[in-house]
Design a protein around this motif. Structure first.
Motif, PDB file in Angstrom:
ATOM      1  N   LYS A  79      32.886 -35.763  -7.523  1.00 12.25           N
ATOM      2  CA  LYS A  79      33.710 -36.881  -7.053  1.00 12.25           C
ATOM      3  C   LYS A  79      35.203 -36.565  -7.064  1.00 12.25           C
TER       4      LYS A  79
ATOM      5  N   GLY B 135      38.983 -52.484 -10.279  1.00 15.56           N
ATOM      6  CA  GLY B 135      37.870 -51.935  -9.520  1.00 15.56           C
ATOM      7  C   GLY B 135      37.659 -50.474  -9.832  1.00 15.56           C
ATOM      8  N   ASP B 136      37.380 -49.706  -8.790  1.00 11.93           N
ATOM      9  CA  ASP B 136      37.124 -48.276  -8.964  1.00 11.93           C
ATOM     10  C   ASP B 136      38.354 -47.426  -8.653  1.00 11.93           C
ATOM     11  N   SER B 137      39.490 -48.061  -8.471  1.00  6.54           N
ATOM     12  CA  SER B 137      40.688 -47.313  -8.101  1.00  6.54           C
ATOM     13  C   SER B 137      41.106 -46.357  -9.212  1.00  6.54           C
ATOM     14  N   VAL B 138      41.547 -45.172  -8.801  1.00  7.71           N
ATOM     15  CA  VAL B 138      42.101 -44.188  -9.736  1.00  7.71           C
ATOM     16  C   VAL B 138      43.599 -44.093  -9.477  1.00  7.71           C
TER      17      VAL B 138
ATOM     18  N   HIS C  98      42.037 -45.451 -14.731  1.00 11.73           N
ATOM     19  CA  HIS C  98      41.394 -46.481 -13.932  1.00 11.73           C
ATOM     20  C   HIS C  98      42.216 -47.754 -13.964  1.00 11.73           C
TER      21      HIS C  98
ATOM     22  N   TYR D   8      35.752 -39.103 -14.550  1.00 11.45           N
ATOM     23  CA  TYR D   8      34.688 -38.628 -13.669  1.00 11.45           C
ATOM     24  C   TYR D   8      33.486 -38.059 -14.415  1.00 11.45           C
TER      25      TYR D   8
END
Length: 347
Positions: A158, A243-246, A240, A274
């Motif tokens: 990912k 949501g899933d935003s990095v 993080h 990850y």
């Protein structure tokens, strides 16, 4: 030990004298020529074939990068260390020189203390001379790409973290432009460089690539297909948020391996996000930065790729990872981009 032969090139007589005197203090070093202009430098380097050249970036008529390109055209193999001023223009030209194959660079001292300036310059020279001597073992040079005998099962990758140091800009210029525009994961690069030099490197890589390459900014929201280069003098940390935003965080945490940014620092934060869905790529560089991080990636089930000895400017960083037994693949530089692409294709 044989004499280590150096050619000094600088249009300042004062700075040439300082370099000559400092090099004379380093054991087994011999300055075989000291010249004031680029044209003479080209002839002397071609004639003498020294072990190392210290080359001023900014000279009238024939500049340092002109010298470098002419040596390349003549196929004169020489380890060239660029001597640069800490300016925007100096950073841009120095980055071009590194991409053109210069071994490394040293900043001209800017402190008001002449004793401190000389000490810093001598330390930088000694470090580069040690790096030149740290070459790939001859017995490894004929080896082909390798896969370790017990690789981890294939996992979905990912994110990719690339770590490099000496010789890194040239290596990155050969890897990043070969990555496809539809890359399904973000790429984070940690290249050992001081403040003020990473912006020009990101710009050069962006111009040559289908992917967007940018220098890290605090709070940057990361997306797939984006290449983020760690900012000079700041660690690159990943976190993080909603949501899933990095998101990217720039850190002034203490140096690691005398470096900021450090590869190990970024790999630790990347593993937290990850876990085993991470690919660590270690390219040319001096020292061991990245080894502990790769051991962590490996322990979590992630993948590790190390550059093969052949073609490494300095084999230190990949060699340390390989010797630690955590490299899933050992790949020559021209095939690194394809290896990354293959690993990212796994679903």
């Amino acid at each position: 030990m044989d004499s280590f032969r150096v050619v000094v090139v600088d249009d300042s007589a004062l700075f040439r004298t300082m370099l000559r005197n400092l090099l004379a203090e380093i054991p087994h070093c011999e300055v075989v020529a000291s010249v004031a202009d680029g044209k003479t430098a080209i002839d002397k380097i071609t004639e003498l074939r020294p072990d190392l050249v210290t080359l001023d970036v900014e000279m009238p008529d024939v500049s340092g990068i002109d010298v470098l390109r002419e040596l390349k055209r003549r196929r004169v193999s020489a380890k060239v260390v660029m001597i640069s001023r800490w300016t925007t223009a100096g950073a841009q030209v120095t980055t071009d020189a590194l991409i053109e194959g210069a071994f490394d660079f040293i900043l001209k001292p800017s402190s008001g203390d002449p004793v401190a300036n000389k000490a810093a310059l001598r330390a930088a020279l000694e470090e580069r001379i040690s790096a030149v001597r740290e070459t790939a073992p001859a017995e490894n040079a004929a080896n082909t790409d390798q896969t370790t005998s017990t690789p981890h099962p294939a996992v979905r990758v990912k994110a990719v973290v690339i770590g490099c140091s000496t010789g890194g800009p040239d290596a990155l210029a050969r890897v990043i432009p070969d990555l496809p525009a539809n890359l399904p994961a973000p790429v984070f690069i940690v290249q050992h460089m001081p403040e003020g030099f990473t912006a020009s490197l990101a710009s050069r890589l962006n111009q040559a690539s289908e992917l967007e390459v940018l220098e890290a900014e605090d709070g940057l929201r990361v997306r797939p297909g984006q290449v983020v280069l760690a900012r000079g003098d700041r660690h690159l940390e990943l976190s993080h948020r909603a949501g899933d935003s990095v998101l990217v965080k720039l850190s002034e945490a203490p140096r690691e391996h005398r470096c900021r940014p450090a590869v190990d620092f970024t790999l630790r934060s990347a593993v937290e996000l990850y876990e085993g869905h991470l690919l660590a790529v270690i390219l040319t560089g001096m020292g061991r930065d990245g080894t502990a991080g790769c051991e962590l990636v490996h322990s979590r089930g992630g993948r590790v790729l190390a550059q093969h000895a052949t073609g490494c400017t300095v084999y230190g960083m990949p060699k340390a990872v390989i010797q630690a037994g955590v490299a899933d693949q050992i790949v020559e530089l021209p095939r690194v981009a394809k290896a990354i692409e293959r690993m990212l294709a796994i679903r």
